[in-house]
Design an enzyme around this catalytic site. Sequence first.
Site, PDB file in Angstrom:
ATOM      1  N   GLY A 242       0.859  -1.190   0.000  1.00  0.00           N
ATOM      2  CA  GLY A 242       0.000   0.000   0.000  1.00  0.00           C
ATOM      3  C   GLY A 242       0.887   1.229   0.000  1.00  0.00           C
TER       4      GLY A 242
ATOM      5  CE  LYS B 232      -0.995   9.227  20.144  1.00  0.00           C
ATOM      6  NZ  LYS B 232      -0.526  10.244  19.220  1.00  0.00           N
TER       7      LYS B 232
ATOM      8  CG  HIS C  44      -6.478   4.988  19.171  1.00  0.00           C
ATOM      9  ND1 HIS C  44      -5.659   4.006  18.685  1.00  0.00           N
ATOM     10  CD2 HIS C  44      -6.800   5.756  18.098  1.00  0.00           C
ATOM     11  CE1 HIS C  44      -5.497   4.180  17.373  1.00  0.00           C
ATOM     12  NE2 HIS C  44      -6.177   5.236  16.994  1.00  0.00           N
TER      13      HIS C  44
ATOM     14  CE1 TYR D  82      -2.353  19.474  32.876  1.00  0.00           C
ATOM     15  CE2 TYR D  82      -3.701  19.990  34.794  1.00  0.00           C
ATOM     16  CZ  TYR D  82      -3.571  19.813  33.434  1.00  0.00           C
ATOM     17  OH  TYR D  82      -4.667  19.976  32.631  1.00  0.00           O
TER      18      TYR D  82
HETATM   19  C1  BG6 Z   1      -6.371   7.252  13.909  1.00  0.00           C
HETATM   20  C2  BG6 Z   1      -7.791   7.556  13.523  1.00  0.00           C
HETATM   21  O1  BG6 Z   1      -6.262   5.936  14.374  1.00  0.00           O
HETATM   22  O2  BG6 Z   1      -5.954   8.147  14.923  1.00  0.00           O
HETATM   23  C3  BG6 Z   1      -7.933   8.999  13.102  1.00  0.00           C
HETATM   24  O3  BG6 Z   1      -8.179   6.698  12.472  1.00  0.00           O
HETATM   25  C4  BG6 Z   1      -7.359   9.937  14.125  1.00  0.00           C
HETATM   26  O4  BG6 Z   1      -9.302   9.305  12.861  1.00  0.00           O
HETATM   27  C5  BG6 Z   1      -5.957   9.501  14.546  1.00  0.00           C
HETATM   28  O5  BG6 Z   1      -7.318  11.225  13.550  1.00  0.00           O
HETATM   29  C6  BG6 Z   1      -5.475  10.319  15.714  1.00  0.00           C
HETATM   30  O6  BG6 Z   1      -4.139  10.016  15.985  1.00  0.00           O
HETATM   31  P1  BG6 Z   1      -3.241  11.048  16.795  1.00  0.00           P
HETATM   32  O7  BG6 Z   1      -1.969  10.319  17.012  1.00  0.00           O
HETATM   33  O8  BG6 Z   1      -3.127  12.265  15.942  1.00  0.00           O
HETATM   34  O9  BG6 Z   1      -3.989  11.345  18.058  1.00  0.00           O
END
Ligand code: BG6
Length: 484
Positions: A12, A192, A250, A378
């Site tokens: 891709g 992160k 997430h 904080y």
């Molecule tokens: C992605 C989503 O997984 O994470 C997006 O598909 C979103 O919609 C993005 O914008 C956000 O990632 P970050 O790292 O910018 O918070």
Amino acid sequence: PETGCLSIIVLGASGDLAKKKTFPALFNLYRQGFLQSGEVHIFGYARTKISDVELRDRIRGHLVHGNAASSDLSEDLSNFLHLIKYVSGSYDSEDGFRLLDKEIYEHEVSKNSQEGSSQRLFYLALPPSVYPIVCKMIRHFCMNKSDLGGWTRVIVEKPFGKDLGSAEELSSQLGELFDEQQIYRIDHYLGKELVQNLLVLRFANRLFLPLWNRDNIDNIQIVFREDFGTDGRGGYFDEYGIIRDIIQNHLLQVLCLVAMEKPVSLKPEHIRDEKVKVLQSVPPIKTEEVVLGQYEGYKDDPTVSDKSNTPTFATVILHIKNERWDGVPFILKAGKALNSRKAEIRVQFKDVPGDIFKCKKHARNEFVIRLQPSEAMYMKLTVKKPGLEMSTIQSELDLSYKQRYQGVTIPEAYERLILDTIRGDQQHFVRRDELKVAWEIFTPLLHRIDEGELEPIPYKPGSRGPEEADELLAKAGYIQTHGY
Ligand code: BG6
């Protein structure tokens, strides 16, 4: 990499994700010396019929972005781009994958084969609908053939399915082709800096150990906001919505790290075992603990259906029915086209019993971990207001990374996760059973939304989202605390 020859294959390669995330992450790893010119080769594969040079031209701009112009940048850029070779073919073409294999093999033979093993890392920057066929092609035509050992690993991006059934089907299809140790399911939030810091914070600080539980914590919020809408991704987004796009993966991953028990060690399996236990303790979501929203103008996107009831905003309350957390609401909130871009965790402590200071009611301790932008932690504390009077005020103990760690570059999530894959470390990747339970939690709710039983409330772009979400937060016990 270990000794030998590493081939990274981006499938891709001409798509958005590859240009914006995968290649820039590879470039940064290259610049930091993790991908050595003599040992690494990068292959792009996609349907678009372009040459090596055209692919390089397409990604060049994305690599420069965020890097200060300098002579070593242009030298690094040109050396890096020369590592990339492009092969075009469709995703179900045996010939295409045979050709890809031939190119990789020639590179392996020419580089080093007598000295070491060869390693093949396939990055699927592709829509999930083609994962099964692409994985089949890799399995049949492109596995590492070195007699000297080595490995083949596959990185897959979310969404891994749309609900429990489809995710399980995808997992079985992939599971028939590769061992779990070869599959790296990326959730970039796990890469992160402040998400990776959670375990250290919780388990290396005596301060938090006795406090991190239902006796002291009133509620926990995990929030994601973006100040832009679907931004050209309406077609994809409309099929998935904010819960599948952000919350089920997430935010839920962050929740696991906030809530899990101390693992026996930092071994990936030990950590992932604890995460699974947290998820297994979450009962089904109640409809009255959900607020959905859709920003006005969302349906103006021509790729979105005018009847769409896809949420672009959601607040969902989860409960963890175990000894540590029973009774503490975990509020997961995510939205697009809101008033700011921010991702943070807010741990709100209970009120102090028997207040002798007559503090303002809204003076709770709150510990905030800001994942982005500007990483920070904080702690809101009540202190004596400086001066002659004995009165109180809320203030903050503040650790802002920019000030405290000047000159330290925080790596991009994708950089870290690709390096982990090369090193064979699955700690920050989602295991199959974890994924399954994550879908179990959200699937009944998602089906109710898909069937139109729950309607999103319209909200203005640039706002805080529907007011009903604030009411739900208040019901869950969240109190807006005062700052300076
Ligand atoms: C992605 C989503 O997984 O994470 C997006 O598909 C979103 O919609 C993005 O914008 C956000 O990632 P970050 O790292 O910018 O918070």
